[in-house]
Design an enzyme around this catalytic site. Structure first.
Site, short mmCIF file in Angstrom:
data_model
loop_
_atom_site.label_atom_id
_atom_site.label_comp_id
_atom_site.label_asym_id
_atom_site.label_seq_id
_atom_site.Cartn_x
_atom_site.Cartn_y
_atom_site.Cartn_z
N ALA A 1 0.84 -1.20 0.00
CA ALA A 1 0.00 0.00 0.00
C ALA A 1 0.87 1.25 0.00
CB ALA A 1 -0.91 -0.01 1.22
N ASN B 1 -5.52 4.52 11.05
CA ASN B 1 -4.89 3.28 11.52
C ASN B 1 -4.56 3.28 13.02
OD1 ASN B 1 -3.19 5.26 10.17
ND2 ASN B 1 -1.48 4.06 10.90
N GLN C 1 -7.23 0.41 5.93
CA GLN C 1 -7.82 -0.10 7.18
C GLN C 1 -9.34 -0.25 7.08
OE1 GLN C 1 -6.10 -1.31 9.60
NE2 GLN C 1 -4.07 -0.42 9.37
N SER D 1 -4.44 -3.00 0.58
CA SER D 1 -3.30 -3.89 0.83
C SER D 1 -3.79 -5.29 1.19
CB SER D 1 -2.49 -3.31 1.99
OG SER D 1 -1.27 -3.98 2.13
N HIS E 1 -2.09 -7.70 2.93
CA HIS E 1 -1.69 -8.30 4.22
C HIS E 1 -2.52 -7.81 5.40
CE1 HIS E 1 0.82 -5.15 6.31
NE2 HIS E 1 0.92 -4.66 5.09
N THR F 1 9.19 -7.54 -13.87
CA THR F 1 8.45 -8.78 -14.08
C THR F 1 7.34 -8.92 -13.03
OG1 THR F 1 10.43 -9.80 -14.97
CG2 THR F 1 8.70 -11.31 -14.23
N CYS G 1 4.56 1.56 11.39
CA CYS G 1 5.62 2.17 10.59
C CYS G 1 6.31 3.30 11.34
CB CYS G 1 5.06 2.72 9.27
SG CYS G 1 4.51 1.39 8.23
N1 PLP Z 1 -1.98 3.08 4.84
C1 PLP Z 1 -2.48 2.74 6.04
C2 PLP Z 1 -3.68 3.45 6.56
C3 PLP Z 1 -1.89 1.71 6.78
O1 PLP Z 1 -2.39 1.38 7.97
C4 PLP Z 1 -0.76 1.04 6.25
C5 PLP Z 1 -0.08 -0.01 7.03
O2 PLP Z 1 -0.09 -0.05 8.23
C6 PLP Z 1 -0.27 1.43 5.00
C7 PLP Z 1 -0.91 2.46 4.32
C8 PLP Z 1 0.92 0.77 4.39
O3 PLP Z 1 0.65 -0.55 4.03
P1 PLP Z 1 1.77 -1.50 3.44
O4 PLP Z 1 2.39 -2.17 4.61
O5 PLP Z 1 1.05 -2.48 2.56
O6 PLP Z 1 2.73 -0.66 2.70
#
Ligand code: PLP
Length: 376
Positions: A69, A150, A179, A197, A199, A235, A321
């Protein structure tokens, strides 16, 4: 260990692991190769794109596979702004965005001379349409706003904001819906671009998409081959892109049931935490029930997280993050909740996999940790 950090990432569903393993063995061909082995990969990947588009009620050509994402957010901000910079150099976003939006916008400002307006959020953690109205200018080319925060689960009024922007400007509207996917309704029909995303919905890491309306153009951020409509060379990760469709289908099929289940757990947690002395809930009552943020006014985030970890609970303090860079939540600060709450925050995030027993044990442990620190 009891996992209560599903907003950071989710375990991969067994069905997805099984399908992915089969795909890795069979669909190893380069989807751009002209022989049958390559064409088989390509065919399945395009079928996946089609299915994703159907599930999201958009067109197949509007789905771009990316690696995460964060990458989708980089395309939606930098890719968009650099393509349309002759129209204007003003962008509106919010003060609560994920770092992949925020830092991309800061780069546009520092390296390319863009001007960024970050909308404030109120005590409920959401932006106001009035502030957006004031910020929108003739040279605004893009508005980027997250659907669900988040850290707190607060839900922004995307529909109203996007409608206003479209009625009153030529700016495009991007929504980071990471989210929200598989959890709440996604107002995709209102926006020009959206980020998702895999995951976060029990799929693979390194797998995401960017939805981009057909009339929206982007500057390719990775130059090279013609993959992903010439926007993203390299690729294709065909097995990963193929299994995204199944990941999404399963998440959407179970969304309603998961929501109802998680809502009950959230209500229990909220009630218990609100009844504890020195503990305050930071998530607004109408937030996504998948996230509950609270602060223990007597115990800082790091100490609390370590104590919970030592007692067998995995939770976060803020966005994963940002977990290594700073101990204060910029989101809670922006909500006006003060420094103590912002440095004492804990984020619990829930799943259809979470049980009532797990949340009861969590509350029990939280009480023990709190009493232990208070009497020291
Ligand atoms: N945007 C939001 C609101 C998120 O919570 C996150 C991940 O915690 C991301 C973007 C980034 O996702 P990714 O880990 O797939 O880069």
């Amino acid at each position: 260990m009891i996992y209560l950090d599903y907003a950071a990432t989710t375990p991969v569903r067994k069905e997805i692991i099984d399908t992915y393993t089969k795909l890795l063995n069979t669909y190893y061909g380069n989807s751009d190769s002209l022989h049958e082995i390559g064409r088989n990969s390509s065919k399945l990947m395009e079928q996946s794109r089609e299915m994703i588009a159907q599930l999201l009620h958009v067109n197949k050509e509007e789905i771009i596979f990316t690696s995460c994402a964060s990458e989708s957010n980089n395309y939606a901000t930098k890719g968009y702004a650099l393509h349309y910079q002759t129209r204007g150099k003003h962008i509106i976003s919010t003060c609560e965005e994920h770092s992949s939006v925020h830092n991309s916008l800061e780069q546009l400002k520092d390296e390319f001379g863009f001007e960024i307006t970050y909308l404030p959020i109120n005590k409920d953690g959401v932006v106001s349409l009035e502030d957006l109205k004031k910020a929108l200018r003739k040279d605004t080319i893009l508005v980027s706003m997250m659907l669900v925060n988040n850290e707190t689960g607060a839900i922004n009024p995307i529909k109203e904001c996007a409608e206003y922007v479209h009625q009153n400007s030529r700016a495009a509207f991007h929504m980071d819906a990471v989210q929200g996917l598989g959890k709440i309704e996604i107002p995709i029909e209102c926006v020009d671009m959206a980020t998702f995303s895999a995951h976060k919905i029990y799929g693979l890491k390194g797998s995401a998409i960017l939805y981009k309306k057909q009339n929206v153009e982007l500057l390719p951020l990775i130059s090279g081959g013609q993959q992903e409509f010439g926007l993203r060379a390299g690729t294709s990760n065909a097995p990963c892109n193929i299994v995204f469709a199944k990941t999404l289908r399963l998440a959407l099929e179970e969304q309603k049931k998961a929501y109802e289940h998680v809502l009950k757990l959230n209500q229990y947690l909220r009630r218990e935490i609100e009844n504890m002395e020195d503990l305050v809930v930071n998530s607004p009552s109408n937030a996504s029930p998948f996230i509950l943020n609270f602060s223990d006014l007597k115990i800082g985030s790091e100490i609390m997280l370590n104590a919970l970890n030592a007692n067998g609970f995995a939770v976060s303090a803020q966005s994963t993050c940002s977990s290594k860079s700073k101990a204060i939540s910029h989101v809670l600060l922006a909500m006006g909740l003060g420094e103590t709450r912002a440095t004492h925050a804990v984020r619990v995030s829930l799943s259809h996999l979470t049980t009532q027993k797990e949340v009861e044990l969590f509350i029990e442990t939280l009480k023990e940790i709190h009493n232990d620190f208070r009497t020291r």
